[in-house]
Design an enzyme around this catalytic site. Sequence first.
Site, short mmCIF file in Angstrom:
data_model
loop_
_atom_site.label_atom_id
_atom_site.label_comp_id
_atom_site.label_asym_id
_atom_site.label_seq_id
_atom_site.Cartn_x
_atom_site.Cartn_y
_atom_site.Cartn_z
N LYS A 125 -55.07 -22.97 -5.11
CA LYS A 125 -53.89 -22.28 -4.58
C LYS A 125 -54.27 -20.84 -4.24
CE LYS A 125 -49.09 -21.15 -5.81
NZ LYS A 125 -49.19 -19.69 -5.70
N CYS A 453 -24.50 10.72 -13.00
CA CYS A 453 -25.94 10.79 -13.26
C CYS A 453 -26.69 10.84 -11.93
CB CYS A 453 -26.39 9.57 -14.06
SG CYS A 453 -28.17 9.50 -14.37
#
Length: 720
Positions: A125, A453
């Site tokens: 693969k 924030c």
Amino acid sequence: MSPSDVSEADAANELMRLAKTIAKHNKLYHAEDTPEIADAEYDALVRRNNELEEAFPHLVREDSPNKLVGAAVAASPLSKVAHEQRMMSLDNGFSDEDIAEWLARVRRFLNLPEGEPVAVTAEDKIDGLSCSLRYERGALVLAATRGDGQIGEDVTANVRMIADIPQALSGETPDVFEIRGEVYMAKSDFDGLNARLMEEGKAEAVAKNVAFDPAKIRQFANPRNAAAGSLRQKDAKITAKRPLKFWAHGWGVASSVPGETAFDVMATIADWGLPLSPLVKRFETLEQMLDHYRHIETERADLPYDIDGVVYKVDRLDWQQRLGFVAKAPRWALAHKFPAEQAQTTLESIDIQVGRTGKLTPVGRLKPVTVGGVVVSNVTLHNRDEIERLGVRPGDRVLVQRAGDVIPQVAENLTRDEEREPYIFPDHCPKCNSEAVAEEGEVDVRCTGGLICPAQRFQRLAHFASRPALDIDGLGEKSIAEFIEAGFLESPADIFRLHQHRDAILARDGWQDKSVDNLLAAVETKRAANAARMLFGLGIRHIGAVSARDLMKKVTRLEEIGVLAEAIEAERSGIEKLPGEEEKKYRQRIDAAVSEVIAIDGVGAAVGHSLADFFHEPHNREVWKDLLKEVKPPDYIVETRDSAVAGKTVVFTGKLETMSRDEAKAQAEALGAKASGSVSAKTDLLVAGPGAGSKMKKAAELGIEVIDEAAWADIVKAAG
């Protein structure tokens, strides 16, 4: 924890987190070529998801990783192209037992008699970029990347620059034949490319009479990234200068197939002029397959290209057709992955990054080390619990591992027994100093600052405007960062008030009348955007694209989401907390109440709690009310597939004569139906074979339509 020890509510919660986490890493790997975790860690997430789905099949989500392939194509100068036949992914196996079980499943699905051999091809693969090549009457007419399996990028011009890929096939060919394979870069070519980039950087510094800084030279991290970046160039001339290669491993759309087995068809593809893996073989026993796997694993380091496993495929094409596919992968193929590679180095420091949802993620800075041929210097430490489990502190000697081409993970702390102060995880956000806490039962520590924030504001607004959410053309991350700095943006509603700053934007560098007007026009079109996209864009924890759609199916109008949240909060606050050992029962009662209020398939208690928590915060309610003043999305309408059984619940009973039960259920799911194992008032159709018993009787009592196997075959045929 074993799935058998997990409550249904906890399983639903964990499946949500896994779906979001895996989707994020799919996007980083497939669409952006910037993976953050090792293959082994990604595979572990997928395995855990599969375990939970198998134990709780009724909790399988619409955004389950098992229903998705790759990731949507990111913003790109290349044109998009739809695949005529979907490009699938592969399921993975990690042990000899996994491979044996896969073969056993194949035999069970096909109802094969004992002793009948199953011929299987096996090949290495390769670690490259998936690509399809469409030939018409032997001539190359289209090349495309996989993308999300349905939509890829048109790379035809670039592929024509790859010497391995013929412009015309040799010999007799079908009128239409789509060859699929991998574009890759050999290890030696990768090293040469990076060396050349460094030399070009030096030459440019000399020409400009400036000091040369090697750190500013953008080199590729590994061969796969180099191949992906080289293939996805807007200018094909750049691709032509990159040493790309290709090999074929399968095919897609074909007007005719030249063979009855995969092995024979691939041999024909090789005769046409396409390179194949030199290690592809055909076997008939599990022992032969595993011997080939071990042989390839032994040769792996000396191969001229990177691989990460071996792929097995059922050889007979008629069996492949019967086996078919699950949501994202063929049943007739499996990837047998290799274990991770490892190396030792020093953890020099731990930095904390704050994400869009406020999650505090610790990142380890390593003394650079080569692992599997790649130099790495960063490693994710995931969360507070992982740091505690490993006992890591700056200065520790650690064992890191990687599998494939990604940033590694810490496998072991080699000096945890040395006397040194433990690392203290921060209890306040490093960006805004808001309190950072972990919810009950959660491992992630999150900043509570929300939009106040700075780290979350940018990422939340970028998320709101992003392609999966509102998809506002022209409002990318660069513009959002610029507008936040200029004071134009603080909340989602401010996006729809950008027209008030038109003159100020126009006065900034890089903006012209046309670009400003185009942006403002794009914003205006989103005032009536899809309600589910808008809800998803708010970035409420646990509410992804799919759960947002499920919620909108329930309430229809966006304004009603706030009402639903209030109902959930009322149910939740109405339950008196029980002390001590009754805490778990208390949590279950809350979850049950929340789930009852929501009562939506695929949406569980965690989504309900998150929705209630979001609206519980006063500043979030203000953000919501402010947004509703600026937008008017239409009522949400549910779209369904055009199929005789789409959206219905189908049950199969008795002995099926032309297919196995698994094959029948797969057909139902492919037609958009839900395949259930039991008859109830929610059942719409019962398909009964010979020997049908109690289910047939119950269906008659409930007045449920009953058909035989032949009638079911007619439904399948009519659906195409």
